[in-house]
Every structure is written in structure tokens, then in C-alpha cells.
Motif scaffolding. Sequence first.
Motif, PDB file in Angstrom:
ATOM      1  N   GLN A 117       0.931  -1.021   0.133  1.00 42.60           N
ATOM      2  CA  GLN A 117       0.232  -0.137   0.127  1.00 42.60           C
ATOM      3  C   GLN A 117       0.705   1.405   0.241  1.00 42.60           C
ATOM      4  N   GLN A 118       2.126   0.900   0.857  1.00 42.53           N
ATOM      5  CA  GLN A 118       2.705   2.367   1.115  1.00 42.53           C
ATOM      6  C   GLN A 118       4.412   2.262  -0.329  1.00 42.53           C
ATOM      7  N   ARG A 119       3.706   1.247  -0.750  1.00 40.20           N
ATOM      8  CA  ARG A 119       4.931   0.700  -2.379  1.00 40.20           C
ATOM      9  C   ARG A 119       6.323   0.905  -1.118  1.00 40.20           C
ATOM     10  N   TYR A 120       6.848  -0.107  -0.538  1.00 41.58           N
ATOM     11  CA  TYR A 120       7.673   0.350   0.163  1.00 41.58           C
ATOM     12  C   TYR A 120       8.303  -1.711  -0.453  1.00 41.58           C
ATOM     13  N   THR A 121       9.769  -1.491  -0.207  1.00 39.34           N
ATOM     14  CA  THR A 121      10.125  -3.115  -0.552  1.00 39.34           C
ATOM     15  C   THR A 121      11.506  -3.135   0.475  1.00 39.34           C
ATOM     16  N   PHE A 122      11.340  -4.376  -0.228  1.00 39.93           N
ATOM     17  CA  PHE A 122      12.469  -4.964   0.818  1.00 39.93           C
ATOM     18  C   PHE A 122      13.783  -5.772   0.299  1.00 39.93           C
ATOM     19  N   MET A 123      14.583  -6.409   1.317  1.00 40.09           N
ATOM     20  CA  MET A 123      16.064  -6.909   0.771  1.00 40.09           C
ATOM     21  C   MET A 123      15.136  -7.971   0.561  1.00 40.09           C
ATOM     22  N   GLY A 124      13.949  -9.007   1.627  1.00 40.03           N
ATOM     23  CA  GLY A 124      14.847  -9.967   1.913  1.00 40.03           C
ATOM     24  C   GLY A 124      12.901 -10.727   2.451  1.00 40.03           C
ATOM     25  N   GLU A 125      12.941 -11.507   3.024  1.00 41.42           N
ATOM     26  CA  GLU A 125      12.193 -12.713   3.247  1.00 41.42           C
ATOM     27  C   GLU A 125      11.747 -11.742   4.646  1.00 41.42           C
ATOM     28  N   ILE A 126      10.077 -11.610   5.497  1.00 47.25           N
ATOM     29  CA  ILE A 126       9.602 -11.056   6.235  1.00 47.25           C
ATOM     30  C   ILE A 126       9.124 -11.357   7.446  1.00 47.25           C
ATOM     31  N   LYS A 127      10.277 -11.840   8.568  1.00 49.85           N
ATOM     32  CA  LYS A 127       9.874 -12.399   9.637  1.00 49.85           C
ATOM     33  C   LYS A 127       9.597 -11.463  11.111  1.00 49.85           C
ATOM     34  N   VAL A 128       8.415 -12.777  11.412  1.00 46.94           N
ATOM     35  CA  VAL A 128       8.030 -11.666  12.625  1.00 46.94           C
ATOM     36  C   VAL A 128       8.470 -12.152  13.956  1.00 46.94           C
ATOM     37  N   HIS A 129       9.412 -12.362  14.893  1.00 47.48           N
ATOM     38  CA  HIS A 129       9.526 -13.437  16.110  1.00 47.48           C
ATOM     39  C   HIS A 129       8.540 -12.435  17.404  1.00 47.48           C
ATOM     40  N   LEU A 130       8.498 -13.823  18.386  1.00 47.21           N
ATOM     41  CA  LEU A 130       8.282 -13.683  19.218  1.00 47.21           C
ATOM     42  C   LEU A 130       9.342 -14.112  20.100  1.00 47.21           C
ATOM     43  N   GLU A 131       9.331 -12.539  21.392  1.00 48.62           N
ATOM     44  CA  GLU A 131      10.559 -13.226  22.369  1.00 48.62           C
ATOM     45  C   GLU A 131      10.394 -12.986  24.114  1.00 48.62           C
ATOM     46  N   GLN A 132      10.699 -13.541  24.386  1.00 42.09           N
ATOM     47  CA  GLN A 132      10.753 -12.865  26.031  1.00 42.09           C
ATOM     48  C   GLN A 132      11.140 -12.326  26.443  1.00 42.09           C
ATOM     49  N   ALA A 133      10.903 -11.321  27.589  1.00 35.78           N
ATOM     50  CA  ALA A 133      11.478 -10.520  27.913  1.00 35.78           C
ATOM     51  C   ALA A 133      11.275  -9.992  29.187  1.00 35.78           C
ATOM     52  N   ALA A 134      11.830 -10.845  30.354  1.00 35.79           N
ATOM     53  CA  ALA A 134      11.492 -10.649  31.894  1.00 35.79           C
ATOM     54  C   ALA A 134      11.177  -9.262  32.403  1.00 35.79           C
ATOM     55  N   SER A 135      11.642  -8.244  32.013  1.00 36.59           N
ATOM     56  CA  SER A 135      11.744  -7.274  32.421  1.00 36.59           C
ATOM     57  C   SER A 135      10.522  -6.150  32.370  1.00 36.59           C
ATOM     58  N   LEU A 136      10.048  -6.673  31.236  1.00 37.22           N
ATOM     59  CA  LEU A 136       9.009  -6.241  30.926  1.00 37.22           C
ATOM     60  C   LEU A 136       6.887  -6.848  31.923  1.00 37.22           C
ATOM     61  N   ASP A 137       6.318  -5.629  32.247  1.00 36.32           N
ATOM     62  CA  ASP A 137       5.324  -5.853  32.996  1.00 36.32           C
ATOM     63  C   ASP A 137       4.121  -6.358  31.752  1.00 36.32           C
ATOM     64  N   THR A 138       3.499  -7.327  32.665  1.00 36.76           N
ATOM     65  CA  THR A 138       2.151  -8.021  31.612  1.00 36.76           C
ATOM     66  C   THR A 138       1.855  -6.470  30.624  1.00 36.76           C
ATOM     67  N   GLY A 139       1.556  -6.569  29.999  1.00 33.71           N
ATOM     68  CA  GLY A 139       0.525  -5.437  29.136  1.00 33.71           C
ATOM     69  C   GLY A 139       1.387  -4.753  28.538  1.00 33.71           C
ATOM     70  N   LEU A 140       2.854  -4.863  28.629  1.00 32.27           N
ATOM     71  CA  LEU A 140       4.266  -3.884  27.463  1.00 32.27           C
ATOM     72  C   LEU A 140       4.975  -4.433  27.038  1.00 32.27           C
ATOM     73  N   TYR A 141       4.993  -3.732  25.767  1.00 38.22           N
ATOM     74  CA  TYR A 141       5.364  -4.592  24.757  1.00 38.22           C
ATOM     75  C   TYR A 141       6.534  -3.870  23.893  1.00 38.22           C
ATOM     76  N   ARG A 142       7.671  -4.342  22.839  1.00 38.76           N
ATOM     77  CA  ARG A 142       9.130  -3.938  22.297  1.00 38.76           C
ATOM     78  C   ARG A 142       9.588  -4.101  20.972  1.00 38.76           C
TER      79      ARG A 142
END
Length: 290
Positions: A91-116
Amino acid sequence: MGVLKRFEQRLEGLVNGTFAKVFKSEVQPVEIAGALQRECDNNATIWNRERTVVPNDFIVELSSGDYQRLAPYAAQLGDELAGMVREYAKQQRYTFMGEIKVHLEQAASLDTGLYRVRSRTLAASSPGSGPAAPTYGGPPQQPAAPPSPAPGAGGYGYPAGPPPGQPPAGPGSPGGAPSASPGYPPASPAYGQRPQTRVRRWIEINGTRHQISRPTLVIGRSTEADVRIDDPGVSRRHCEIQATQPATVRDLGSTNGIVVDGQHTKRATLRDGSRIVVGSTTVIYRQAEG
């Protein structure tokens, strides 16, 4: 129909199955989807008149509780989020250098409801060459420093990560992020954390200003609403603005729904100047630091 709305509808189609447990998490998938869109916008690099490159490899850090709820569906959710990023980029006419990947990771320093969120531009590997080195806005395999951002810029307006070859700052270093993944710039501060500077919020209706001094503000035709609008197209409790970071608006099951910045939606993230149409009335959301 907007990209986020289509993404939300695809997820709603899975609610009756095992994926329904995802929606018990404090962090909603559609909020992550919006954050990935902003990550693309804020880290877009213009190569030439016809090509703007955005990150294609993302890590979403979640609190222990949220991660445990989402982890059983991480692969499916990652695929859905990657598809949303691909659709938004088209939609925005952006391009990528490679395959799109999204990973989830656990961060013990975050409280419930917060994410980075952290991201990088990862070039596709040529056959037999082994893994490609991450790129930061330059041509693949070129060890140049990333382009100089505007003051205070970087992921979501925060300081950008170091150039390739230079290790990211550790937790004890100035500007170090609470956690780091190899090859990724430091993550931005967690969403949902209270900003250090005070943010004033208000809405404007027909030239009248209404301050948002509580966590939520209900708009409707009822005298019980926080802000009453005398409009036959407005329901008694039409919508609710949540003074979170970032602020959001959600429909409260109204008859005619809400339109935010030109798009029909059930829930949307607000920015300064966002226009919320309820019935035949336009509500302008405003915010400022100080």
C-alpha cells in the motif's frame, strides 16, 4: 478497508478455534500490528525515486505472562503479522531486502501489557554464500553506517542502533536497552510505559475543548457520557478514548460505528490531529507535551 482492519478481521475468523486464547492476553495482536507499521514508517530508507526500503526482520518482546499466552500460537501469529506487513508495504510502495519474518521473544523485564519492537533490514542470501549480514539502510553487504536520522530519530523516535560491526550498548552502557538480540539495534522503550514528560490530551468538538483528565473518556448522547453530543446519529455510549501511550479509541457497540481518519473501524490508534466521526459530528483528538 484499511490494512489493520483486514488483519483484525482475519484474526476474528480464528477466534472460534484454538487461536481464541490469544485474545486473553493483555497485549492484543492488532496493537502489535500497528506497532510494526510504525516501525516500517520510522525506519524507511529512500534509495531512489522509485525505491524505499523498510525493515523485513522483526522481534516483538513480550512480558513473561503475555509470552506464555501467545507462545503456542507464535508461528501462526508471526505469519499473520508478516502478511500484514507485506500488505501495508504494498500500500505504501515500500520494498524489502529479503523475506519478511516476525518473531516473538520473552523479556522478563517487561510487565504484563507492555511490549517492545526491534527490527533490522536483512538482505537475502545468495545460493552457497551463507547467511547475509544485516543491512541498515545501505546496499546489502556494505559495511556503511546508517543514514543520519533526524534529531531523536531511530526506532519509534528513539536513538537508533549502532552501525554494523559495532556491538550494541549493553544494559550498563549509556542508552543501553534492557535486552538485546544479536544483529538487531536496541529496542525502543516499552509501549504502555508512562512517558517521562507529561502529555496533555483533549478533544475539540465544534470549537469547544474538552480535557481528557482520566484514563478513559466516554463520548455519547447520554447524559451519563463524559462528553455529551446532541446528535441523533450518536449512540448513548458511542465510543471511548483511552489515554494510553499511544492513545486509542474504540467503538462501544454503537449503531453507526466510528470513522477514524477516513476509515471505518472498531478500534484505532490516535495521533495529534486525528479526526473521529461519530454520527454527523467530527471529534478532533489533540495532544501535546508539557
